[in-house]
Structure formats: structure tokens, C-alpha cells
Design a protein around this motif. Structure first.
Motif, short mmCIF file in Angstrom:
data_model
loop_
_atom_site.label_atom_id
_atom_site.label_comp_id
_atom_site.label_asym_id
_atom_site.label_seq_id
_atom_site.Cartn_x
_atom_site.Cartn_y
_atom_site.Cartn_z
N GLN A 186 72.27 -26.03 -19.08
CA GLN A 186 73.43 -25.16 -19.27
C GLN A 186 73.00 -23.77 -19.73
O GLN A 186 72.14 -23.62 -20.61
CB GLN A 186 74.38 -25.77 -20.32
CG GLN A 186 74.86 -27.17 -19.99
CD GLN A 186 75.67 -27.20 -18.70
OE1 GLN A 186 76.45 -26.28 -18.42
NE2 GLN A 186 75.50 -28.26 -17.92
N LYS A 187 73.64 -22.74 -19.14
CA LYS A 187 73.29 -21.36 -19.51
C LYS A 187 73.59 -21.10 -20.99
O LYS A 187 72.86 -20.38 -21.67
CB LYS A 187 74.05 -20.37 -18.64
CG LYS A 187 73.63 -18.93 -18.89
CD LYS A 187 74.29 -17.97 -17.93
CE LYS A 187 73.75 -16.55 -18.11
NZ LYS A 187 73.91 -16.04 -19.49
N ALA A 188 74.68 -21.70 -21.51
CA ALA A 188 75.04 -21.49 -22.91
C ALA A 188 73.93 -21.99 -23.84
O ALA A 188 73.65 -21.37 -24.88
CB ALA A 188 76.35 -22.21 -23.23
N THR A 189 73.30 -23.09 -23.48
CA THR A 189 72.19 -23.62 -24.28
C THR A 189 71.03 -22.65 -24.27
O THR A 189 70.46 -22.32 -25.31
CB THR A 189 71.73 -24.99 -23.73
OG1 THR A 189 72.85 -25.84 -23.54
CG2 THR A 189 70.74 -25.64 -24.67
N GLU A 190 70.71 -22.17 -23.08
CA GLU A 190 69.60 -21.22 -22.96
C GLU A 190 69.88 -19.94 -23.75
O GLU A 190 68.99 -19.42 -24.44
CB GLU A 190 69.37 -20.88 -21.48
CG GLU A 190 68.19 -19.96 -21.24
CD GLU A 190 67.99 -19.63 -19.77
OE1 GLU A 190 67.15 -18.76 -19.49
OE2 GLU A 190 68.65 -20.24 -18.92
N ASP A 191 71.11 -19.45 -23.66
CA ASP A 191 71.48 -18.23 -24.39
C ASP A 191 71.34 -18.42 -25.90
O ASP A 191 70.86 -17.53 -26.62
CB ASP A 191 72.92 -17.82 -24.06
CG ASP A 191 73.05 -17.24 -22.66
OD1 ASP A 191 72.00 -16.94 -22.05
OD2 ASP A 191 74.18 -17.10 -22.18
N TYR A 192 71.75 -19.59 -26.39
CA TYR A 192 71.67 -19.84 -27.84
C TYR A 192 70.22 -19.96 -28.29
O TYR A 192 69.81 -19.34 -29.28
CB TYR A 192 72.43 -21.12 -28.20
CG TYR A 192 72.42 -21.42 -29.68
CD1 TYR A 192 73.21 -20.68 -30.56
CD2 TYR A 192 71.58 -22.40 -30.20
CE1 TYR A 192 73.17 -20.93 -31.92
CE2 TYR A 192 71.54 -22.66 -31.56
CZ TYR A 192 72.36 -21.93 -32.42
OH TYR A 192 72.31 -22.17 -33.77
#
Length: 258
Positions: A246-252
Motif C-alpha cells: 500500500q502506498k500509504a504504508t510506504e509514505d508513513y
């Protein structure tokens, strides 16, 4: 006997407010699972549902199921006190009982369970303190107040107290957040040793810590303030930190938000 945790379709409420929404996950026995995510995303709230501590809070309730092997923790036949005996908890700040000695702190849970034999208590206290890597530091002052220990020692004392009643699961809510780096390393080493006997779930804001101590990592997030927290992704820790789906995981993880 460490146990598997199976969570299905779990929603967590404070009164009418939904704090955590639609979480399903499996936590394998004899492993460490870390919960990461921004503040307010429901990590600690969800952690407390795994031993029914959440319902101690007025208005706290859950929908869905939490299975410990074949036992439904939220079954009407299940005694919450027995659940908390099977699923122990270590809190963010060390909380030894201030008026009790080191020995009595560790023995407190066993005495509550009806153990009276001095021999049994003495053997169990030593075993638990050894298990928490604290025995050599305190064996000559077991009658001294637990609150007189350093912060890192107090946290290991709380871990000894938790494992003395022989739980199958150990929950840890940011157990190192109040500790210095050396004490933090001692707790992390201890977690690595304890996972051979227990199923461990840890909430941490320290990304490096999650990478160091856990086998699996679960990332929680929320769409906006006031919205319920959700499980975004859970996977092997190496995958979460190197190749999340997930992109949100990578961003965090990369520090782009949170």
C-alpha cells in the motif's frame, strides 16, 4: 503454550464513537507482531481489545470476534479476569505497585490466584525475574521497594510480574517509550528471548524498533481526525519495510506523513 490470535471483523467503540473499524488479522504463536501508525489511529485501543481491557473504560465495547486458538474471548461464557490472566499486558510507563517489595510485586498475581506456598512463590519469583533478565540485578534486595529501581529495571519488573502468572500471550503498549536507549535495548533483547515461550504483540512509534524486534508488522491509519482507525496492511516485517503493497504504508515508513 503460546496461542494463536485470530481477529475477524472487529469494530471498537467508545459509546457511539467508532474508534477502530473492520480489523481482521492473525497473530501467530511464538512470534512478535508490531503495530505501527500515526497517533490516534487506534493501535493501543485495538491492542486492549485482545485481553478485554477496552471494556473497562465506560462505554467501551466491541463487535466482531477475537479467538485465542479455539476460545472466543468475547463469549458470554468467558470470564474477563481469566482472559487477562491468559493474555498479559505491559503498559507504556513502568507501573510497579509502589508500596510493595520487588518480591511482592512479582508474586502479586500468583497470590491473587490463590497461591500461598512460600516455596512455590519463591521459585516462581526467581524464575520470572530470570525470565525478565533482572534476577542478577535484584536477587540481593528482593525485600526493597520495586519503585526504587531505575526506569528500565521497573519495566523489566513489570514484565516479570506479567509472566509470573504464566500467560500465553503478552501485550506491550509502547513498553520503551519512557526509557533511555540502553534500557530500551535491554527490553528489545528480552522480547527476542520471550517470543520462544509467548505470543507477543507490541505497539511502538519507533520504526527502527519494529524492524528490529518483530516478525510481522501491522500498519494502522485513519482517513482524517475523528474517523475510525483501520488496519491498512499486515505482512512480514521485512516486506513491510522494503516492499509494502500500500502506498500509504510506504509514505508513513519513509516519513512523508505521520
Amino acid at each position: 503454550m503460546a496461542k494463536r490470535i485470530e481477529v475477524k471483523d472487529l469494530n471498537v467503540y467508545y459509546g457511539s464513537f467508532k474508534a477502530v473499524e473492520d480489523v481482521s488479522m492473525t497473530v501467530e504463536p511464538r512470534s512478535v507482531t508490531a503495530f505501527i501508525g500515526p497517533s490516534g489511529c487506534g493501535k493501543s485501543t485495538f491492542l486492549r481489545t485482545l485481553n478485554r481491557m477496552h471494556e473497562v473504560i465506560p462505554g467501551g465495547r466491541v463487535e466482531g470476534s477475537v479467538m485465542l486458538d479455539d476460545d472466543d474471548l468475547y463469549s458470554s461464557k468467558m470470564d474477563p479476569v481469566n482472559v487477562r490472566r491468559t493474555v498479559g499486558m505491559v503498559f507504556q510507563r513502568p507501573n510497579p505497585f509502589p508500596t510493595m517489595s520487588i518480591f511482592d510485586n512479582v508474586a502479586a498475581g500468583m497470590r491473587l490466584n490463590g497461591v500461598r506456598s512460600k516455596k512455590v512463590l519463591t521459585e516462581a519469583v526467581e524464575k520470572s525475574l530470570r525470565g525478565a533478565n533482572l534476577w542478577n540485578e535484584v536477587k540481593d534486595r528482593l525485600d526493597k521497594p520495586g519503585a526504587g529501581l531505575s526506569g528500565g529495571q521497573q519495566q523489566r519488573l513489570c514484565i516479570a510480574r506479567a509472566i509470573a502468572v504464566q500467560p500465553q500471550v503478552l501485550l506491550m503498549d509502547e513498553p520503551c517509550s519512557a526509557l533511555d536507549p540502553i534500557s530500551t535495548l535491554a527490553i528489545e533483547d528480552l522480547i527476542g528471548e520471550l517470543k520462544s515461550s509467548f505470543t507477543i504483540v507490541i505497539v511502538t512509534h519507533n520504526m527502527q524498533q519494529a524492524a528490529r524486534v518483530s516478525d510481522k508488522t501491522a500498519f494502522f491509519n485513519l482517513a482524517a481526525t475523528g474517523k475510525p482507525g483501520r488496519l491498512i496492511e499486515i505482512d512480514d516485517t521485512a516486506t513491510i519495510f522494503s516492499n509494502p503493497k500500500q502506498k500509504a504504508t510506504e509514505d508513513y515508513i519513509s516519513g512523508r506523513f505521520g
